[in-house]
Write a protein that holds these residues in place. Structure first.
Motif, PDB file in Angstrom:
ATOM      1  N   ILE A  69      -4.469  -5.480   0.820  1.00  0.00           N
ATOM      2  CA  ILE A  69      -3.062  -5.605   0.433  1.00  0.00           C
ATOM      3  C   ILE A  69      -2.464  -4.208   0.298  1.00  0.00           C
ATOM      4  N   ILE A  70      -1.400  -3.955   1.043  1.00  0.00           N
ATOM      5  CA  ILE A  70      -0.691  -2.687   0.935  1.00  0.00           C
ATOM      6  C   ILE A  70       0.509  -2.890   0.022  1.00  0.00           C
ATOM      7  N   SER A  71       0.782  -1.904  -0.815  1.00  0.00           N
ATOM      8  CA  SER A  71       1.919  -1.989  -1.725  1.00  0.00           C
ATOM      9  C   SER A  71       2.420  -0.573  -2.002  1.00  0.00           C
ATOM     10  N   ARG A  72       3.532  -0.504  -2.694  1.00  0.00           N
ATOM     11  CA  ARG A  72       4.072   0.809  -3.045  1.00  0.00           C
ATOM     12  C   ARG A  72       4.862   0.708  -4.335  1.00  0.00           C
ATOM     13  N   ASP A  73       4.899   1.823  -5.054  1.00  0.00           N
ATOM     14  CA  ASP A  73       5.710   1.961  -6.261  1.00  0.00           C
ATOM     15  C   ASP A  73       6.609   3.161  -6.024  1.00  0.00           C
ATOM     16  N   ASN A  74       7.844   2.910  -5.617  1.00  0.00           N
ATOM     17  CA  ASN A  74       8.733   4.019  -5.264  1.00  0.00           C
ATOM     18  C   ASN A  74       9.121   4.861  -6.480  1.00  0.00           C
ATOM     19  N   ALA A  75       9.061   4.286  -7.649  1.00  0.00           N
ATOM     20  CA  ALA A  75       9.344   5.071  -8.856  1.00  0.00           C
ATOM     21  C   ALA A  75       8.269   6.126  -9.096  1.00  0.00           C
ATOM     22  N   LYS A  76       7.067   5.874  -8.586  1.00  0.00           N
ATOM     23  CA  LYS A  76       5.957   6.817  -8.736  1.00  0.00           C
ATOM     24  C   LYS A  76       5.653   7.557  -7.443  1.00  0.00           C
ATOM     25  N   ASN A  77       6.458   7.327  -6.400  1.00  0.00           N
ATOM     26  CA  ASN A  77       6.208   7.959  -5.091  1.00  0.00           C
ATOM     27  C   ASN A  77       4.767   7.738  -4.634  1.00  0.00           C
ATOM     28  N   THR A  78       4.283   6.535  -4.807  1.00  0.00           N
ATOM     29  CA  THR A  78       2.880   6.253  -4.528  1.00  0.00           C
ATOM     30  C   THR A  78       2.750   4.941  -3.749  1.00  0.00           C
ATOM     31  N   ALA A  79       1.869   4.975  -2.761  1.00  0.00           N
ATOM     32  CA  ALA A  79       1.501   3.782  -2.020  1.00  0.00           C
ATOM     33  C   ALA A  79       0.042   3.457  -2.314  1.00  0.00           C
ATOM     34  N   TYR A  80      -0.300   2.191  -2.156  1.00  0.00           N
ATOM     35  CA  TYR A  80      -1.647   1.728  -2.485  1.00  0.00           C
ATOM     36  C   TYR A  80      -2.212   0.886  -1.352  1.00  0.00           C
ATOM     37  N   LEU A  81      -3.536   0.845  -1.302  1.00  0.00           N
ATOM     38  CA  LEU A  81      -4.223  -0.091  -0.428  1.00  0.00           C
ATOM     39  C   LEU A  81      -5.327  -0.739  -1.250  1.00  0.00           C
ATOM     40  N   GLN A  82      -5.112  -1.986  -1.612  1.00  0.00           N
ATOM     41  CA  GLN A  82      -6.135  -2.756  -2.324  1.00  0.00           C
ATOM     42  C   GLN A  82      -7.047  -3.380  -1.288  1.00  0.00           C
ATOM     43  N   MET A  83      -8.319  -3.048  -1.370  1.00  0.00           N
ATOM     44  CA  MET A  83      -9.293  -3.514  -0.382  1.00  0.00           C
ATOM     45  C   MET A  83     -10.291  -4.419  -1.079  1.00  0.00           C
ATOM     46  N   ASN A  84     -10.281  -5.689  -0.718  1.00  0.00           N
ATOM     47  CA  ASN A  84     -11.169  -6.685  -1.306  1.00  0.00           C
ATOM     48  C   ASN A  84     -12.179  -7.174  -0.287  1.00  0.00           C
TER      49      ASN A  84
END
Length: 116
Positions: A69-84
């Motif tokens: 699952i890819i996501s982002r938090d623009n308030a933190k200028n950060t993107a994530y990749l949750q790998m299950n």
């Protein structure tokens, strides 16, 4: 100065999870799409997932659909990749990418190793 800094890689066993982070600085993060790529030695870099600027649209390569699952938090200028449900074949160096109007930016990469 534009920087993308990945973190969160490591060594896990098959079936476990990891979350990668990509912290961006130096540009208007929320405007541009962010992608995660991965690369193993001797192979081309492969796009794994993409998310648009506001996080409303995502794309995945077939091999990770339903697990990552890819996501982002623009308030933190950060993107994530949750790998299950990680598999041995997910072992690679994972890179964060941001494509702006001016240039294509890459992070330094973070190693993910999945033991079977």
């Amino acid at each position: 100065q534009v920087q993308l800094v990945e973190s969160g890689g490591g060594l896990v066993q098959a079936g476990e999870s990891l979350r990668l982070s990509c912290r961006a600085t130096g540009f208007t993060f929320s405007v541009y799409p962010v992608s995660w790529y991965r690369q193993v030695p001797g192979k081309e870099r492969e796009k794994v997932a993409l998310i648009n600027g506001d996080g409303g649209a995502t794309e995945y390569t077939a091999s990770v659909k339903g697990r990552f699952i890819i996501s982002r938090d623009n308030a933190k200028n950060t993107a994530y990749l949750q790998m299950n449900s990680l598999k041995a074949e997910d072992t690679a160096v994972y890179y964060c990418n941001a494509r702006t109007l001016i240039a294509n930016y890459w992070g330094q990469g973070t190693q993910v190793t999945v033991s079977s």
